[in-house]
Design a protein around this motif. Sequence first.
Motif, mmCIF file in Angstrom:
data_model
loop_
_atom_site.group_PDB
_atom_site.id
_atom_site.type_symbol
_atom_site.label_atom_id
_atom_site.label_comp_id
_atom_site.label_asym_id
_atom_site.label_seq_id
_atom_site.Cartn_x
_atom_site.Cartn_y
_atom_site.Cartn_z
ATOM 1 N N LEU A 1 -21.476 -13.663 4.205
ATOM 2 C CA LEU A 1 -21.283 -13.678 2.754
ATOM 3 C C LEU A 1 -22.538 -14.195 2.052
ATOM 4 O O LEU A 1 -22.916 -13.705 0.987
ATOM 5 C CB LEU A 1 -20.088 -14.566 2.382
ATOM 6 N N THR A 2 -23.187 -15.183 2.650
ATOM 7 C CA THR A 2 -24.429 -15.713 2.088
ATOM 8 C C THR A 2 -25.507 -14.635 2.076
ATOM 9 O O THR A 2 -26.242 -14.481 1.095
ATOM 10 C CB THR A 2 -24.909 -16.929 2.910
ATOM 11 N N VAL A 3 -25.586 -13.872 3.177
ATOM 12 C CA VAL A 3 -26.553 -12.769 3.269
ATOM 13 C C VAL A 3 -26.274 -11.738 2.175
ATOM 14 O O VAL A 3 -27.191 -11.277 1.473
ATOM 15 C CB VAL A 3 -26.482 -12.110 4.663
ATOM 16 N N LEU A 4 -25.010 -11.380 2.019
ATOM 17 C CA LEU A 4 -24.629 -10.382 1.021
ATOM 18 C C LEU A 4 -24.903 -10.898 -0.395
ATOM 19 O O LEU A 4 -25.388 -10.157 -1.256
ATOM 20 C CB LEU A 4 -23.149 -10.031 1.181
ATOM 21 N N PHE B 1 -11.941 -3.456 -5.018
ATOM 22 C CA PHE B 1 -11.427 -2.296 -5.751
ATOM 23 C C PHE B 1 -9.916 -2.171 -5.572
ATOM 24 O O PHE B 1 -9.185 -1.963 -6.545
ATOM 25 C CB PHE B 1 -12.137 -1.023 -5.262
ATOM 26 N N LYS B 2 -9.447 -2.294 -4.341
ATOM 27 C CA LYS B 2 -8.013 -2.144 -4.071
ATOM 28 C C LYS B 2 -7.190 -3.244 -4.732
ATOM 29 O O LYS B 2 -6.043 -3.026 -5.122
ATOM 30 C CB LYS B 2 -7.760 -2.138 -2.557
ATOM 31 N N LEU B 3 -7.781 -4.438 -4.839
ATOM 32 C CA LEU B 3 -7.058 -5.551 -5.455
ATOM 33 C C LEU B 3 -7.374 -5.663 -6.954
ATOM 34 O O LEU B 3 -7.017 -6.648 -7.589
ATOM 35 C CB LEU B 3 -7.413 -6.859 -4.740
ATOM 36 N N LYS B 4 -8.025 -4.615 -7.494
ATOM 37 C CA LYS B 4 -8.298 -4.512 -8.929
ATOM 38 C C LYS B 4 -9.021 -5.756 -9.471
ATOM 39 O O LYS B 4 -8.599 -6.371 -10.447
ATOM 40 C CB LYS B 4 -7.006 -4.240 -9.694
ATOM 41 N N LEU B 5 -10.138 -6.080 -8.812
ATOM 42 C CA LEU B 5 -10.962 -7.218 -9.227
ATOM 43 C C LEU B 5 -12.394 -6.741 -9.474
ATOM 44 O O LEU B 5 -13.360 -7.322 -9.005
ATOM 45 C CB LEU B 5 -10.941 -8.307 -8.146
ATOM 46 N N ILE C 1 -10.089 -14.733 1.059
ATOM 47 C CA ILE C 1 -9.898 -15.008 2.490
ATOM 48 C C ILE C 1 -10.082 -13.760 3.351
ATOM 49 O O ILE C 1 -10.547 -13.856 4.490
ATOM 50 C CB ILE C 1 -8.515 -15.652 2.769
ATOM 51 N N LEU C 2 -9.775 -12.583 2.808
ATOM 52 C CA LEU C 2 -9.989 -11.351 3.590
ATOM 53 C C LEU C 2 -11.483 -11.118 3.797
ATOM 54 O O LEU C 2 -11.920 -10.727 4.885
ATOM 55 C CB LEU C 2 -9.369 -10.144 2.881
ATOM 56 N N ILE C 3 -12.248 -11.355 2.749
ATOM 57 C CA ILE C 3 -13.696 -11.133 2.823
ATOM 58 C C ILE C 3 -14.368 -12.148 3.734
ATOM 59 O O ILE C 3 -15.368 -11.842 4.392
ATOM 60 C CB ILE C 3 -14.308 -11.164 1.403
ATOM 61 N N SER C 4 -13.803 -13.349 3.856
ATOM 62 C CA SER C 4 -14.427 -14.381 4.682
ATOM 63 C C SER C 4 -14.225 -14.160 6.181
ATOM 64 O O SER C 4 -14.793 -14.881 7.000
ATOM 65 C CB SER C 4 -13.893 -15.757 4.296
ATOM 66 N N PHE D 1 -20.118 -4.269 6.081
ATOM 67 C CA PHE D 1 -19.368 -5.369 5.468
ATOM 68 C C PHE D 1 -19.391 -5.245 3.945
ATOM 69 O O PHE D 1 -18.384 -5.481 3.270
ATOM 70 C CB PHE D 1 -19.953 -6.711 5.895
ATOM 71 N N GLU D 2 -20.542 -4.849 3.398
ATOM 72 C CA GLU D 2 -20.653 -4.684 1.944
ATOM 73 C C GLU D 2 -19.685 -3.606 1.456
ATOM 74 O O GLU D 2 -19.001 -3.767 0.432
ATOM 75 C CB GLU D 2 -22.087 -4.312 1.556
ATOM 76 N N THR D 3 -19.599 -2.512 2.208
ATOM 77 C CA THR D 3 -18.679 -1.425 1.834
ATOM 78 C C THR D 3 -17.241 -1.920 1.846
ATOM 79 O O THR D 3 -16.465 -1.649 0.919
ATOM 80 C CB THR D 3 -18.830 -0.246 2.823
#
Length: 619
Positions: free
Chosen positions: A95-98, A138-142, A165-168, A129-131
């Motif tokens: 996440l830090t890299v992204l 997008f799916k969670l409308k954020l 938490i999903l992204i982490s 990971f970025e995708t």
Amino acid sequence: MNLLSVENISKSYGERVLFSDLSFGINQDQKIALIAKNGTGKTSLLNIITGIDTPDTGQVVSRNGIHIAFLPQEPNLNPDLTIEETIFQSDSPILTVLHNYEQALKNPEDTKQYQKAFEQMELHNAWDFETQYKQILFKLKLEDLNLKVANLSGGQKKRLALAQILISKPDLLILDEPTNHLDLEMIEWLENYFAQEKITLFMVTHDRFFLERVCNEIIELDNNTLYQYKGNYSYYLEKKDARMTAEAASLDKAKNLYNKELDWMRRQPKARTTKSKSRIDDFYVIKEKAHQRRKEHKVQLEINMERLGSKIIEIHNVSKAYGNKQILKNFEYTFKKGERVGIIGKNGTGKSSFLNLITKSTAPDTGKVIVGDTIKIGYYTQSGIEVKPEQKVIDVIKEFGEFIPLTKGKVISAGQLLERFMFDRKKQYDYVEKLSGGESKRLYLCTVLIQNPNFLILDEPTNDLDIVTLNVLEDFLLDYPGCLLVVSHDRYFMDKIVDHLFVFKGEGEIEDFPGNYSDYRIYEDSVEVEEKTEPKKEKKNWKKDANSALSYNEQKEYSRIERELKKLAEEKEQMEAAFADGTILADQVNEASQQLQAILDQIEEKEMRWMELMEKMEE
């Protein structure tokens, strides 16, 4: 590989024991659900596992170095941060890299920073990971990452916490009612995500479709005993039924043995030998087993509901908008006796606003809602009820009613209704502030039902209810003779309870679909397949299309048949009601039976022609 072990933990609050000596393990790639009644400590157990709380006895041991993430029912987010800042507030290296790469894109003139960020993306293979990260948002409308957490709704906060938490990418993900505040589209996406991802889950959820499609193991906490089932929800139901049957047989044997032993005890002299002392000890073990009683109730009620007149609720050309947001647009509908309508649609399409229009707590912009004189509405809202300080459970419900009348002069009292919804006599005299969130919702349901409405409106009744309570509520509603209108994201619940759906499409568009949720999904899936195989062909609609292949005369015939079928259906209902309430005299039964049969024959004949015209429209 074992990720976490729960070893002999116990938890009490004063004299109230939630659980004691519980032990189980969570292994890599397991997707486990915990099932238990409200008030038995599910959330407390999750808090102990995640380190938010500590057990009175025992311990929780996790593998060194694993990343555990927890999604509580009410997320704890920093209100001063934006969505983007919240997501990147994580110690995940990728996440830090992204994040560094995203910042470099905002400053293209700094080529050195961009080159370094690009190389880190390559090194960590972060492109996929970025995708995925963007897909989750997008799916969670954020999509608007600059929104402040303080300005988000409760549902948006839940989705943000879920995205975080999903992204982490945790090694172990612990979830407390993850589907609450998500609409059906999001729930189904989350199901597919968890089913496909190699991820370890431990969750509490009442969503039985979710359990069926995601979990590969279920742990049930019942009477302070853990039962483990190595399968999904349907497997759990099958094996639990077998266990209950075996327990019932064992209980019957114990009762018989108890009666024999009781007779023996009464016949023995006071002096005991060592051998007889052993038998006495055994006797008390048998007695305890024989006197076990499960606190589960199956509702089989013949409710003597207040009579419904010929006019139920009529909605005439109703429109409603809030600013530029259209909720209803020229909507027409007339409710009929005994209708069971489910309402589905994305969050924000106006489902709760529609209920407020029907109950007249909100006025329409145009058109009118007419409620029949005999209609008594019971309205279960998402907001719940306000209770007075130091009020007891039984006192709350008695403010709304003392009993529900049943047929043959019987009644079900307030206390009996509470018992059916798993408030035992002791619990009925507890203070309301001691209740868990699920228990409070259960009590609220009872306050609505005790009023014996003949038109029942339920807005998300399944949120925070455990599966045992859901089964009780479903049984009650299956026996309920009045009209039912329900908004719910619980697909299993909708399948059992409703006969047709109002599908809120947005922009004021509402479709009346003739079936339950599973029927609707099958229909939608078939349309998607058809669109993929025949991309140039327009989407078929199960309703009448103005540009159909029917001739002018056939279109007139189609409309006429629809009107005639509606009239015949009403005549059929009236005839059946007359048979049911005994208003047809003995010497009129034969003639009335012939009239009813004639109506049924006409309905069958006209439905056949209606289907022929429908097929022609779809060619």
